[in-house]
Design a protein around this motif. Sequence first.
Motif, PDB file in Angstrom:
ATOM      1  N   ASP A  31       0.814  -1.217   0.000  1.00 26.89           N
ATOM      2  CA  ASP A  31       0.000   0.000   0.000  1.00 26.89           C
ATOM      3  C   ASP A  31       0.848   1.268   0.000  1.00 26.89           C
ATOM      4  OD1 ASP A  31      -2.329  -1.516   0.085  1.00 26.89           O
ATOM      5  OD2 ASP A  31      -2.301  -1.613   2.287  1.00 26.89           O
ATOM      6  N   LEU A  32       2.175   1.117  -0.071  1.00 25.93           N
ATOM      7  CA  LEU A  32       3.048   2.290   0.027  1.00 25.93           C
ATOM      8  C   LEU A  32       2.742   3.379  -1.016  1.00 25.93           C
ATOM      9  CD1 LEU A  32       6.572   0.886   0.987  1.00 25.93           C
ATOM     10  CD2 LEU A  32       5.222   2.569   2.243  1.00 25.93           C
ATOM     11  N   PRO A  33       2.585   3.033  -2.311  1.00 26.68           N
ATOM     12  CA  PRO A  33       2.299   4.087  -3.289  1.00 26.68           C
ATOM     13  C   PRO A  33       1.037   4.878  -2.945  1.00 26.68           C
ATOM     14  CG  PRO A  33       2.941   2.077  -4.412  1.00 26.68           C
ATOM     15  CD  PRO A  33       2.752   1.717  -2.966  1.00 26.68           C
ATOM     16  N   GLU A  34      -0.002   4.144  -2.510  1.00 27.15           N
ATOM     17  CA  GLU A  34      -1.257   4.814  -2.147  1.00 27.15           C
ATOM     18  C   GLU A  34      -1.080   5.662  -0.893  1.00 27.15           C
ATOM     19  OE1 GLU A  34      -5.915   3.684  -1.145  1.00 27.15           O
ATOM     20  OE2 GLU A  34      -4.565   2.151  -1.948  1.00 27.15           O
ATOM     21  N   GLU A  35      -0.312   5.150   0.072  1.00 25.43           N
ATOM     22  CA  GLU A  35      -0.053   5.913   1.299  1.00 25.43           C
ATOM     23  C   GLU A  35       0.715   7.192   0.995  1.00 25.43           C
ATOM     24  OE1 GLU A  35       1.953   3.255   3.942  1.00 25.43           O
ATOM     25  OE2 GLU A  35       0.218   1.950   4.207  1.00 25.43           O
ATOM     26  N   VAL A  36       1.668   7.104   0.067  1.00 21.33           N
ATOM     27  CA  VAL A  36       2.437   8.292  -0.336  1.00 21.33           C
ATOM     28  C   VAL A  36       1.509   9.313  -0.990  1.00 21.33           C
ATOM     29  CG1 VAL A  36       4.168   9.150  -1.984  1.00 21.33           C
ATOM     30  CG2 VAL A  36       4.686   7.164  -0.555  1.00 21.33           C
ATOM     31  N   ARG A  37       0.635   8.845  -1.888  1.00 22.16           N
ATOM     32  CA  ARG A  37      -0.303   9.760  -2.556  1.00 22.16           C
ATOM     33  C   ARG A  37      -1.246  10.415  -1.558  1.00 22.16           C
ATOM     34  NH1 ARG A  37      -0.265   5.719  -6.574  1.00 22.16           N
ATOM     35  NH2 ARG A  37      -2.117   4.730  -5.667  1.00 22.16           N
ATOM     36  N   ASP A  38      -1.745   9.619  -0.592  1.00 21.38           N
ATOM     37  CA  ASP A  38      -2.653  10.159   0.426  1.00 21.38           C
ATOM     38  C   ASP A  38      -1.958  11.233   1.264  1.00 21.38           C
ATOM     39  OD1 ASP A  38      -4.661   8.512  -0.433  1.00 21.38           O
ATOM     40  OD2 ASP A  38      -4.408   7.015   1.149  1.00 21.38           O
ATOM     41  N   LEU A  39      -0.707  10.957   1.647  1.00 26.72           N
ATOM     42  CA  LEU A  39       0.052  11.942   2.433  1.00 26.72           C
ATOM     43  C   LEU A  39       0.303  13.210   1.628  1.00 26.72           C
ATOM     44  CD1 LEU A  39       2.633   9.682   4.315  1.00 26.72           C
ATOM     45  CD2 LEU A  39       0.978  11.228   5.382  1.00 26.72           C
ATOM     46  N   GLU A  40       0.631  13.054   0.357  1.00 25.17           N
ATOM     47  CA  GLU A  40       0.867  14.223  -0.503  1.00 25.17           C
ATOM     48  C   GLU A  40      -0.400  15.066  -0.628  1.00 25.17           C
ATOM     49  OE1 GLU A  40       4.453  12.602  -3.437  1.00 25.17           O
ATOM     50  OE2 GLU A  40       2.359  12.279  -3.997  1.00 25.17           O
ATOM     51  N   ASP A  41      -1.550  14.391  -0.761  1.00 23.79           N
ATOM     52  CA  ASP A  41      -2.826  15.117  -0.842  1.00 23.79           C
ATOM     53  C   ASP A  41      -3.125  15.834   0.467  1.00 23.79           C
ATOM     54  OD1 ASP A  41      -3.199  14.236  -3.416  1.00 23.79           O
ATOM     55  OD2 ASP A  41      -4.557  12.594  -2.871  1.00 23.79           O
ATOM     56  N   GLU A  42      -2.870  15.138   1.586  1.00 19.30           N
ATOM     57  CA  GLU A  42      -3.127  15.740   2.900  1.00 19.30           C
ATOM     58  C   GLU A  42      -2.216  16.945   3.128  1.00 19.30           C
ATOM     59  OE1 GLU A  42      -3.646  14.334   7.579  1.00 19.30           O
ATOM     60  OE2 GLU A  42      -2.801  12.941   6.104  1.00 19.30           O
ATOM     61  N   ILE A  43      -0.954  16.811   2.757  1.00 22.67           N
ATOM     62  CA  ILE A  43       0.003  17.915   2.903  1.00 22.67           C
ATOM     63  C   ILE A  43      -0.420  19.107   2.052  1.00 22.67           C
ATOM     64  CG2 ILE A  43       2.367  18.614   2.270  1.00 22.67           C
ATOM     65  CD1 ILE A  43       3.234  15.776   3.253  1.00 22.67           C
ATOM     66  N   ALA A  44      -0.845  18.834   0.832  1.00 23.73           N
ATOM     67  CA  ALA A  44      -1.311  19.915  -0.052  1.00 23.73           C
ATOM     68  C   ALA A  44      -2.500  20.643   0.582  1.00 23.73           C
ATOM     69  CB  ALA A  44      -1.698  19.353  -1.416  1.00 23.73           C
ATOM     70  N   GLY A  45      -3.389  19.866   1.242  1.00 23.30           N
ATOM     71  CA  GLY A  45      -4.539  20.465   1.912  1.00 23.30           C
ATOM     72  C   GLY A  45      -4.121  21.375   3.061  1.00 23.30           C
ATOM     73  N   PHE A  46      -3.157  20.920   3.872  1.00 24.35           N
ATOM     74  CA  PHE A  46      -2.668  21.747   4.987  1.00 24.35           C
ATOM     75  C   PHE A  46      -1.955  22.999   4.476  1.00 24.35           C
ATOM     76  CE2 PHE A  46      -3.120  17.956   7.785  1.00 24.35           C
ATOM     77  CZ  PHE A  46      -3.779  18.572   8.831  1.00 24.35           C
ATOM     78  N   GLU A  47      -1.195  22.862   3.400  1.00 20.69           N
ATOM     79  CA  GLU A  47      -0.504  24.025   2.828  1.00 20.69           C
ATOM     80  C   GLU A  47      -1.499  25.057   2.316  1.00 20.69           C
ATOM     81  OE1 GLU A  47       2.036  22.131   0.011  1.00 20.69           O
ATOM     82  OE2 GLU A  47       3.716  21.919   1.434  1.00 20.69           O
ATOM     83  N   THR A  48      -2.590  24.576   1.728  1.00 21.53           N
ATOM     84  CA  THR A  48      -3.646  25.487   1.264  1.00 21.53           C
ATOM     85  C   THR A  48      -4.281  26.207   2.445  1.00 21.53           C
ATOM     86  OG1 THR A  48      -4.122  24.065  -0.640  1.00 21.53           O
ATOM     87  CG2 THR A  48      -5.828  25.631   0.007  1.00 21.53           C
ATOM     88  N   ARG A  49      -4.547  25.452   3.524  1.00 23.75           N
ATOM     89  CA  ARG A  49      -5.130  26.061   4.726  1.00 23.75           C
ATOM     90  C   ARG A  49      -4.215  27.113   5.318  1.00 23.75           C
ATOM     91  NH1 ARG A  49      -6.948  21.720   9.019  1.00 23.75           N
ATOM     92  NH2 ARG A  49      -7.417  23.640  10.146  1.00 23.75           N
ATOM     93  N   LEU A  50      -2.920  26.790   5.397  1.00 23.36           N
ATOM     94  CA  LEU A  50      -1.952  27.759   5.940  1.00 23.36           C
ATOM     95  C   LEU A  50      -1.896  29.010   5.077  1.00 23.36           C
ATOM     96  CD1 LEU A  50       0.944  25.396   7.083  1.00 23.36           C
ATOM     97  CD2 LEU A  50      -0.402  26.899   8.550  1.00 23.36           C
ATOM     98  N   GLY A  51      -1.981  28.828   3.773  1.00 27.53           N
ATOM     99  CA  GLY A  51      -1.989  29.978   2.858  1.00 27.53           C
ATOM    100  C   GLY A  51      -3.196  30.872   3.114  1.00 27.53           C
ATOM    101  N   LYS A  52      -4.368  30.234   3.357  1.00 28.40           N
ATOM    102  CA  LYS A  52      -5.585  31.009   3.647  1.00 28.40           C
ATOM    103  C   LYS A  52      -5.463  31.730   4.984  1.00 28.40           C
ATOM    104  CE  LYS A  52      -8.802  28.191   0.946  1.00 28.40           C
ATOM    105  NZ  LYS A  52      -9.948  27.243   0.997  1.00 28.40           N
ATOM    106  N   PHE A  53      -4.873  31.044   5.982  1.00 30.09           N
ATOM    107  CA  PHE A  53      -4.666  31.681   7.292  1.00 30.09           C
ATOM    108  C   PHE A  53      -3.796  32.936   7.153  1.00 30.09           C
ATOM    109  CE2 PHE A  53      -5.218  27.337   9.553  1.00 30.09           C
ATOM    110  CZ  PHE A  53      -6.573  27.563   9.678  1.00 30.09           C
ATOM    111  N   LYS A  54      -2.686  32.804   6.420  1.00 32.25           N
ATOM    112  CA  LYS A  54      -1.770  33.940   6.233  1.00 32.25           C
ATOM    113  C   LYS A  54      -2.457  35.086   5.508  1.00 32.25           C
ATOM    114  CE  LYS A  54       2.476  31.176   6.235  1.00 32.25           C
ATOM    115  NZ  LYS A  54       3.590  30.638   5.431  1.00 32.25           N
TER     116      LYS A  54
END
Length: 248
Positions: A31-54
Motif C-alpha cells: 500500500d506504500l504508493p497509495e499511502e504516499v499519494r494520500d500523504l501528498e494530498d493531505e500535505i497539499a490540503g494543509f498548505e492550502t489552509r496555511l496559505g488562507k490563514f496567512k
Amino acid sequence: MENTIAQKLDALLKLQEIDSSLDEILKTRGDLPEEVRDLEDEIAGFETRLGKFKSEIANLNTEIDNFKNAQKEGEKLIKKYKDQQMNVRNNREYDAITKEIELQELDMQLADKKINEARARIRLIEEDANRAESILNERNEDLKVKKNELSVITSESQSEEQGLIAEREKHIKKIEERLLKSYQKIRDNSLNGLAVVHVQRGACGGCFSIVPPQRQADIRERKKLIVCEHCGRILADVESVQPVHQRR
C-alpha cells in the motif's frame, strides 16, 4: 495481412504474461504508493489552509492599519474643532462643533473596538495555523519515511519493471485496438488482473467454473475467440493433463 485467431490468442497470452509480471512487482510495494499519494494530498490540503490563514491575517492587519489611520485623522479633526470652539460667535456654533467632536470620539471608540476584535481574530487564526503547521511538519516527516521505503523497494525491481514496460509498449502494437480495449476492460474488472487464461483440469483458469467438453474442443481448435460464460475472461487454450504413471 490480418493475424489468425491463434496468433491473436498468442499475442494476448504474452501480454497477459507481461502484465502479470508487472502486477507481481507492484504487489511487493503493498500500500506504500497509495499511502504516499494520500500523504501528498493531505500535505497539499494543509498548505492550502496555511496559505488562507496567512492571507486572512494579512487582511486583518490591513484593516487594523486602516482603523488606526482613521483614528489619527479623527484626532486631527478633534484638534481642529477644539481650535474652532475658541472662536465661536454664539452658543449655537459652539454646540454644533461640540457635536462634531463627540461624533469623532465615537468613531474613534468604534475603531478601537474593531481593532481589538481584529487582534482577537488574529490570535485565534494564529493558534489554528500553529496547530496546522505542527501537523504539517509531522506529515512531511511521515512522507519522507514512506518515500524512502518506497524508493528502496522500487530500486530493487526498477530495471526489471522498466524492461517489462518497454516490452509491453512494443508488444501492444501487435494487437488490434478493439481487442486491446476488450482485454483491458476485462483486466480492470478482474480482482486478480487476469483477462486471458487457460482451461485447467476442465475449469476456467480465472473463476474455476467448469467448461463443458464441447466448448473445450472449440477452444483447442483456436479458430474463434471464446470467453468464459461465467466471468467473461478470454479462454486461450486448454492445458493437457499429464497422465500419472503408477508404479508396478
